[in-house]
Design an enzyme around this catalytic site. Structure first.
Site, PDB file in Angstrom:
ATOM      1  N   SER A   7       0.838  -1.177   0.061  1.00  0.00           N
ATOM      2  CA  SER A   7       0.146   0.035  -0.033  1.00  0.00           C
ATOM      3  C   SER A   7       0.868   1.350   0.043  1.00  0.00           C
ATOM      4  O   SER A   7       1.664   1.473   1.128  1.00  0.00           O
ATOM      5  CB  SER A   7      -0.959   0.089   0.993  1.00  0.00           C
ATOM      6  N   HIS A  32      -1.646  -1.512  -4.099  1.00  0.00           N
ATOM      7  CA  HIS A  32      -2.771  -1.173  -3.300  1.00  0.00           C
ATOM      8  C   HIS A  32      -2.747   0.399  -3.133  1.00  0.00           C
ATOM      9  O   HIS A  32      -1.732   1.008  -2.585  1.00  0.00           O
ATOM     10  CB  HIS A  32      -2.910  -1.875  -2.048  1.00  0.00           C
ATOM     11  N   ASP A  34      -4.802   3.725  -1.840  1.00  0.00           N
ATOM     12  CA  ASP A  34      -5.662   3.930  -0.928  1.00  0.00           C
ATOM     13  C   ASP A  34      -5.990   5.691  -1.207  1.00  0.00           C
ATOM     14  O   ASP A  34      -5.483   6.480  -0.940  1.00  0.00           O
ATOM     15  CB  ASP A  34      -5.316   3.996   0.714  1.00  0.00           C
ATOM     16  N   MET A  36      -8.715   8.706  -0.017  1.00  0.00           N
ATOM     17  CA  MET A  36      -9.197   9.111   1.289  1.00  0.00           C
ATOM     18  C   MET A  36      -9.684  10.394   1.071  1.00  0.00           C
ATOM     19  O   MET A  36      -8.845  11.343   0.682  1.00  0.00           O
ATOM     20  CB  MET A  36      -8.403   8.714   2.327  1.00  0.00           C
ATOM     21  N   HIS A  65      -8.269   1.289  -3.833  1.00  0.00           N
ATOM     22  CA  HIS A  65      -9.172   1.144  -2.583  1.00  0.00           C
ATOM     23  C   HIS A  65      -9.998   2.608  -2.112  1.00  0.00           C
ATOM     24  O   HIS A  65      -9.266   3.547  -1.671  1.00  0.00           O
ATOM     25  CB  HIS A  65      -8.376   0.427  -1.383  1.00  0.00           C
ATOM     26  N   MET A  67     -11.782   5.114  -0.070  1.00  0.00           N
ATOM     27  CA  MET A  67     -12.477   5.166   1.246  1.00  0.00           C
ATOM     28  C   MET A  67     -12.988   6.656   0.936  1.00  0.00           C
ATOM     29  O   MET A  67     -12.607   7.593   1.514  1.00  0.00           O
ATOM     30  CB  MET A  67     -11.238   5.181   2.182  1.00  0.00           C
ATOM     31  N   MET A 136     -11.596  -5.293   6.211  1.00  0.00           N
ATOM     32  CA  MET A 136     -10.813  -4.300   6.977  1.00  0.00           C
ATOM     33  C   MET A 136     -10.441  -4.747   8.149  1.00  0.00           C
ATOM     34  O   MET A 136     -11.321  -5.211   8.761  1.00  0.00           O
ATOM     35  CB  MET A 136     -11.343  -2.787   6.903  1.00  0.00           C
ATOM     36  N   GLY A 141      -8.448   4.501   7.319  1.00  0.00           N
ATOM     37  CA  GLY A 141      -8.270   5.795   7.707  1.00  0.00           C
ATOM     38  C   GLY A 141      -6.630   6.243   7.678  1.00  0.00           C
ATOM     39  O   GLY A 141      -6.128   7.211   7.168  1.00  0.00           O
ATOM     40  N   GLY A 143      -2.632   4.237   8.155  1.00  0.00           N
ATOM     41  CA  GLY A 143      -1.589   3.171   8.128  1.00  0.00           C
ATOM     42  C   GLY A 143      -1.064   3.028   9.460  1.00  0.00           C
ATOM     43  O   GLY A 143      -1.038   3.946  10.493  1.00  0.00           O
ATOM     44  N   GLY A 144      -0.321   1.824   9.604  1.00  0.00           N
ATOM     45  CA  GLY A 144       0.058   1.607  11.119  1.00  0.00           C
ATOM     46  C   GLY A 144      -0.462   1.150  12.280  1.00  0.00           C
ATOM     47  O   GLY A 144       0.028   1.366  13.492  1.00  0.00           O
ATOM     48  N   ASP A 174      -6.825  -6.053   4.996  1.00  0.00           N
ATOM     49  CA  ASP A 174      -5.989  -4.672   4.966  1.00  0.00           C
ATOM     50  C   ASP A 174      -6.047  -4.072   6.449  1.00  0.00           C
ATOM     51  O   ASP A 174      -6.954  -3.724   6.795  1.00  0.00           O
ATOM     52  CB  ASP A 174      -6.730  -3.627   3.853  1.00  0.00           C
ATOM     53  N   GLY A 175      -4.771  -3.925   6.779  1.00  0.00           N
ATOM     54  CA  GLY A 175      -4.595  -3.187   8.332  1.00  0.00           C
ATOM     55  C   GLY A 175      -3.768  -3.943   9.083  1.00  0.00           C
ATOM     56  O   GLY A 175      -4.474  -5.326   9.345  1.00  0.00           O
ATOM     57  N   GLY A 176      -2.935  -3.666   9.645  1.00  0.00           N
ATOM     58  CA  GLY A 176      -1.926  -4.436  10.587  1.00  0.00           C
ATOM     59  C   GLY A 176      -1.367  -5.692  10.189  1.00  0.00           C
ATOM     60  O   GLY A 176      -1.238  -6.723  11.042  1.00  0.00           O
ATOM     61  N   GLY A 196       1.212  -1.872   4.233  1.00  0.00           N
ATOM     62  CA  GLY A 196       1.770  -0.834   4.036  1.00  0.00           C
ATOM     63  C   GLY A 196       3.098  -0.327   4.858  1.00  0.00           C
ATOM     64  O   GLY A 196       4.032  -0.731   4.559  1.00  0.00           O
ATOM     65  N   SER A 197       2.890  -0.204   6.282  1.00  0.00           N
ATOM     66  CA  SER A 197       4.065   0.242   7.156  1.00  0.00           C
ATOM     67  C   SER A 197       4.828  -1.230   7.253  1.00  0.00           C
ATOM     68  O   SER A 197       6.296  -0.782   7.175  1.00  0.00           O
ATOM     69  CB  SER A 197       3.403   0.294   8.611  1.00  0.00           C
TER      70      SER A 197
HETATM   71  C1  DX5 Z   1      -5.896   2.037   5.838  1.00  0.00           C
HETATM   72  C2  DX5 Z   1      -5.638   1.725   4.468  1.00  0.00           C
HETATM   73  C3  DX5 Z   1      -4.528   0.634   4.308  1.00  0.00           C
HETATM   74  C4  DX5 Z   1      -2.992   0.945   5.009  1.00  0.00           C
HETATM   75  C5  DX5 Z   1      -2.775  -0.073   5.603  1.00  0.00           C
HETATM   76  O1  DX5 Z   1      -7.234   2.541   5.861  1.00  0.00           O
HETATM   77  O2  DX5 Z   1      -6.684   1.162   3.793  1.00  0.00           O
HETATM   78  O3  DX5 Z   1      -4.209   0.111   2.991  1.00  0.00           O
HETATM   79  O4  DX5 Z   1      -2.245   1.354   4.140  1.00  0.00           O
HETATM   80  O5  DX5 Z   1      -1.616   0.445   6.477  1.00  0.00           O
HETATM   81  P1  DX5 Z   1      -0.786  -0.836   7.401  1.00  0.00           P
HETATM   82  O6  DX5 Z   1      -0.480  -2.074   6.416  1.00  0.00           O
HETATM   83  O7  DX5 Z   1       0.404  -0.189   7.858  1.00  0.00           O
HETATM   84  O8  DX5 Z   1      -1.682  -1.209   8.443  1.00  0.00           O
HETATM   85 ZN    ZN Z   2      -6.362   0.171   1.801  1.00  0.00          ZN
END
Ligand code: DX5
Ligand code: ZN
Length: 223
Positions: A7, A32, A34, A36, A65, A67, A136, A141, A143-144, A174-176, A196-197
Site C-alpha cells: 500500500s 494497493h 488508498d 481517502m 481502494h 475510502m 478491513m 483511515g 496506516g500503522g 487490509d490493516g495491521g 503498508g508500514s
Molecule cells: C488504511 C488503508 C490501508 C493502510 C494499511 O485505511 O486502507 O491500506 O495502508 O496500512 P498498514 O499495513 O500499515 O496497516
Molecule cells: Zn487500503
C-alpha cells in the site's frame, strides 16, 4: 492466487516512482492505492493526479481502494487514470448494487469492502457480483494500526461462503498485516494481503523479500 499488495499510503512520496520500481524488481504484481476523502474517513490521502502519473511508468495491477463517500461519483475518473480494480465500501454507497454494476460496466475488476463493525451478512448476497471482498482489519483511515483480532472470524466466514457457493472471489485483508498476523489471515482464508508500514518502514527491498518469502512458507503449510 496469493499476492502481497503493498500500500503506497506508507510510501515516501518524495521517491514514489523509485519505490514502485523496487516493488516491480522484487516481483510484486499488485499495488494497493488508498484514496481517502476526509469524509468517509478522517484523513485525506491523494487522488487522480497521483494515480495518473504513476500509471505512465508502471505495469503493476492498480488495486484502488476508495475510502470515499458516494464513490459512484468518481468511478469513471479512476478508470480513466488507470485503475485495474476499484474497491468501494458498502457503508459509503447510496446504492451499493448499482455502484458494483457501474464499476463492472466501466470495464475493471470489482471489489467490495466492509469496516470492522460491519457484518459479513450485509454483503453476503452480493458475492457472485464481485471479484474481491476486502475485509478491513483496522478502522480505515490510517496506516500503522494494530490488527483487530475480532476480524479474523469475518475472513473465515466470507471464505466459507465463497467456497459454499463455489465462486471465484478473492479475499483481501487490509490493516495491521505483518510477521505476527500474516499466518492468521492466510489460515482464515485471505489470499490478497495489503501491507503498508510492514513493507515501507525501513528497507523496502529487504522487507518485500522477507514478506514474500514468509508468505511462500505459509502457502506450503496450508495448501
Ligand atoms: C488504511 C488503508 C490501508 C493502510 C494499511 O485505511 O486502507 O491500506 O495502508 O496500512 P498498514 O499495513 O500499515 O496497516
Ligand atoms: Zn487500503
Amino acid at each position: 492466487m496469493y499476492q502481497l499488495c503493498p500500500s503506497i499510503l506508507s510510501a515516501d512520496f518524495n521517491r514514489l516512482g523509485e519505490q514502485i520500481k523496487t516493488l516491480e524488481k522484487e516481483g510484486v504484481e499488485w499495488l494497493h492505492i488508498d484514496v481517502m476523502d476526509g469524509d468517509f474517513v478522517p484523513s485525506i490521502s491523494f487522488g487522480m493526479p497521483v494515480i495518473k502519473s504513476i500509471r505512465k511508468e508502471s505495469k503493476l495491477f492498480f488495486d484502488v481502494h476508495l475510502m470515499v463517500t458516494e464513490p459512484e461519483r468518481y468511478i469513471r475518473d479512476f478508470v480513466a487514470c488507470g485503475a485495474d480494480s476499484i474497491t468501494v465500501h458498502a457503508e459509503a454507497c447510496e446504492d451499493i448494487e448499482r455502484t458494483i454494476e457501474q464499476i463492472r460496466e466501466a470495464g475493471v475488476k470489482v471489489g467490495i469492502s466492509i469496516k470492522p463493525a460491519t457484518p459479513v451478512n450485509d454483503i453476503s448476497h452480493m458475492l457472485e457480483d464481485v471479484d474481491m471482498v476486502l475485509i478491513m482489519t483496522v478502522q480505515p483511515g490510517f496506516g500503522g494500526q494494530k490488527y483487530m483480532d475480532e476480524c479474523t472470524e469475518k475472513i473465515r466466514e466470507v471464505r466459507e461462503l465463497i467456497e459454499a457457493e463455489n465462486l471465484n472471489v478473492d479475499v483481501q485483508v487490509d490493516g495491521g498485516i505483518n510477521d505476527e498476523t500474516m499466518e492468521t489471515v492466510m489460515t482464515a482464508g485471505a489470499n490478497l494481503l495489503v501491507a503498508g508500514s510492514y513493507v515501507f518502514n525501513g528497507d523496502l527491498e529487504a522487507n518485500v523479500r522477507h514478506a514474500r518469502a514468509k508468505m511462500d512458507e505459509i502457502i506450503q503449510k496450508i495448501d
